[in-house]
Motif scaffolding. Structure first.
Motif, PDB file in Angstrom:
ATOM      1  N   SER A   4       6.023  21.255  45.737  1.00  8.36           N
ATOM      2  CA  SER A   4       4.842  20.439  45.988  1.00  8.36           C
ATOM      3  C   SER A   4       5.006  19.750  47.335  1.00  8.36           C
ATOM      4  O   SER A   4       6.076  19.795  47.942  1.00  8.36           O
ATOM      5  CB  SER A   4       4.659  19.395  44.887  1.00  8.36           C
ATOM      6  N   GLY A   5       3.948  19.109  47.772  1.00 11.20           N
ATOM      7  CA  GLY A   5       4.031  18.326  48.993  1.00 11.20           C
ATOM      8  C   GLY A   5       3.545  19.059  50.212  1.00 11.20           C
ATOM      9  O   GLY A   5       2.699  19.950  50.131  1.00 11.20           O
ATOM     10  N   SER A   6       4.095  18.701  51.338  1.00  7.80           N
ATOM     11  CA  SER A   6       3.587  19.185  52.615  1.00  7.80           C
ATOM     12  C   SER A   6       4.709  19.487  53.587  1.00  7.80           C
ATOM     13  O   SER A   6       5.752  18.830  53.579  1.00  7.80           O
ATOM     14  CB  SER A   6       2.679  18.118  53.231  1.00  7.80           C
ATOM     15  N   MET A   7       4.478  20.488  54.390  1.00  9.63           N
ATOM     16  CA  MET A   7       5.292  20.743  55.574  1.00  9.63           C
ATOM     17  C   MET A   7       4.369  20.625  56.775  1.00  9.63           C
ATOM     18  O   MET A   7       3.236  21.105  56.738  1.00  9.63           O
ATOM     19  CB  MET A   7       5.898  22.149  55.525  1.00  9.63           C
TER      20      MET A   7
ATOM     21  N   ASN B 204      -0.207  22.544  52.702  1.00 12.96           N
ATOM     22  CA  ASN B 204       0.124  22.165  51.335  1.00 12.96           C
ATOM     23  C   ASN B 204       1.037  23.241  50.756  1.00 12.96           C
ATOM     24  O   ASN B 204       0.649  24.406  50.656  1.00 12.96           O
ATOM     25  CB  ASN B 204      -1.175  22.060  50.518  1.00 12.96           C
ATOM     26  N   VAL B 205       2.257  22.857  50.385  1.00 16.78           N
ATOM     27  CA  VAL B 205       3.230  23.836  49.906  1.00 16.78           C
ATOM     28  C   VAL B 205       3.313  23.876  48.385  1.00 16.78           C
ATOM     29  O   VAL B 205       4.214  24.500  47.819  1.00 16.78           O
ATOM     30  CB  VAL B 205       4.631  23.568  50.496  1.00 16.78           C
ATOM     31  N   GLY B 206       2.377  23.210  47.723  1.00 20.60           N
ATOM     32  CA  GLY B 206       2.342  23.241  46.272  1.00 20.60           C
ATOM     33  C   GLY B 206       1.731  24.531  45.746  1.00 20.60           C
ATOM     34  O   GLY B 206       1.393  25.441  46.519  1.00 20.60           O
ATOM     35  N   PRO B 207       1.578  24.628  44.423  1.00 18.36           N
ATOM     36  CA  PRO B 207       0.948  25.804  43.807  1.00 18.36           C
ATOM     37  C   PRO B 207      -0.502  25.957  44.247  1.00 18.36           C
ATOM     38  O   PRO B 207      -1.186  24.968  44.528  1.00 18.36           O
ATOM     39  CB  PRO B 207       1.046  25.501  42.307  1.00 18.36           C
ATOM     40  N   PHE B 208      -0.972  27.189  44.219  1.00 22.26           N
ATOM     41  CA  PHE B 208      -2.336  27.451  44.670  1.00 22.26           C
ATOM     42  C   PHE B 208      -3.377  26.730  43.825  1.00 22.26           C
ATOM     43  O   PHE B 208      -4.430  26.330  44.330  1.00 22.26           O
ATOM     44  CB  PHE B 208      -2.618  28.962  44.672  1.00 22.26           C
ATOM     45  N   TYR B 209      -3.093  26.536  42.525  1.00 26.71           N
ATOM     46  CA  TYR B 209      -4.100  25.924  41.661  1.00 26.71           C
ATOM     47  C   TYR B 209      -4.305  24.438  41.936  1.00 26.71           C
ATOM     48  O   TYR B 209      -5.224  23.828  41.402  1.00 26.71           O
ATOM     49  CB  TYR B 209      -3.770  26.178  40.188  1.00 26.71           C
ATOM     50  N   ILE B 210      -3.446  23.865  42.764  1.00 24.55           N
ATOM     51  CA  ILE B 210      -3.671  22.479  43.181  1.00 24.55           C
ATOM     52  C   ILE B 210      -3.767  22.393  44.692  1.00 24.55           C
ATOM     53  O   ILE B 210      -3.359  21.418  45.316  1.00 24.55           O
ATOM     54  CB  ILE B 210      -2.582  21.525  42.655  1.00 24.55           C
TER      55      ILE B 210
END
Length: 129
Positions: free
Chosen positions: A31-34, A52-58
């Motif tokens: 989750s989170g960001s790069m 956004n490096v989290g899952p696609f559904y979020i």
């Protein structure tokens, strides 16, 4: 211990391209960001692009750009490789700066420097006219 290592900087002429890489260790892309930030001499560090490096559904994979680089820069990720790239095309002399990779475990405020927890050492990009 989280470590971010940038590479790919260099010197190019205006109109040229560079691709920056950021390899992360000790950091799980769940989750989170790069993000990529840059700082020119005499200027404050500014946000360039984030993903956004989290899952696609979020919302994972969503990208965010500073107005000054929209249409020229592209940020992308490979979570399996723990790597983020910044493809920079149509470079201008005003893009000259030290470029830093950053990461944080929380989403939101994508280009706000103060919200990022982890930073790389930076890689220099110089664009000549």
């Amino acid at each position: 211990q989280v470590q971010l290592v940038e590479s790919g900087g260099g010197s190019v002429q205006a109109g040229g391209s560079l691709r920056l890489s950021c390899a992360a260790s000790g950091y799980t892309f769940s989750s989170g960001s790069m993000g990529w930030f840059r700082q020119a001499p005499g200027s404050e560090r500014e946000g360039v692009a984030a993903i956004n490096v989290g899952p696609f559904y979020i919302g994972g994979g969503s990208t965010y750009y500073a107005d000054s680089v929209k249409g020229r820069f592209t940020i992308s990720r490979d979570n399996a490789k723990n790597t983020v790239w910044l493809q920079m095309n149509s470079l201008k002399p005003e893009d000259t700066a030290m470029y830093y990779c950053a990461a944080k475990p929380r989403a939101g405020m994508w280009l706000t420097e103060g919200t990022y927890n982890y930073w790389g050492q930076g890689t220099q990009v110089t664009v000549s006219s």
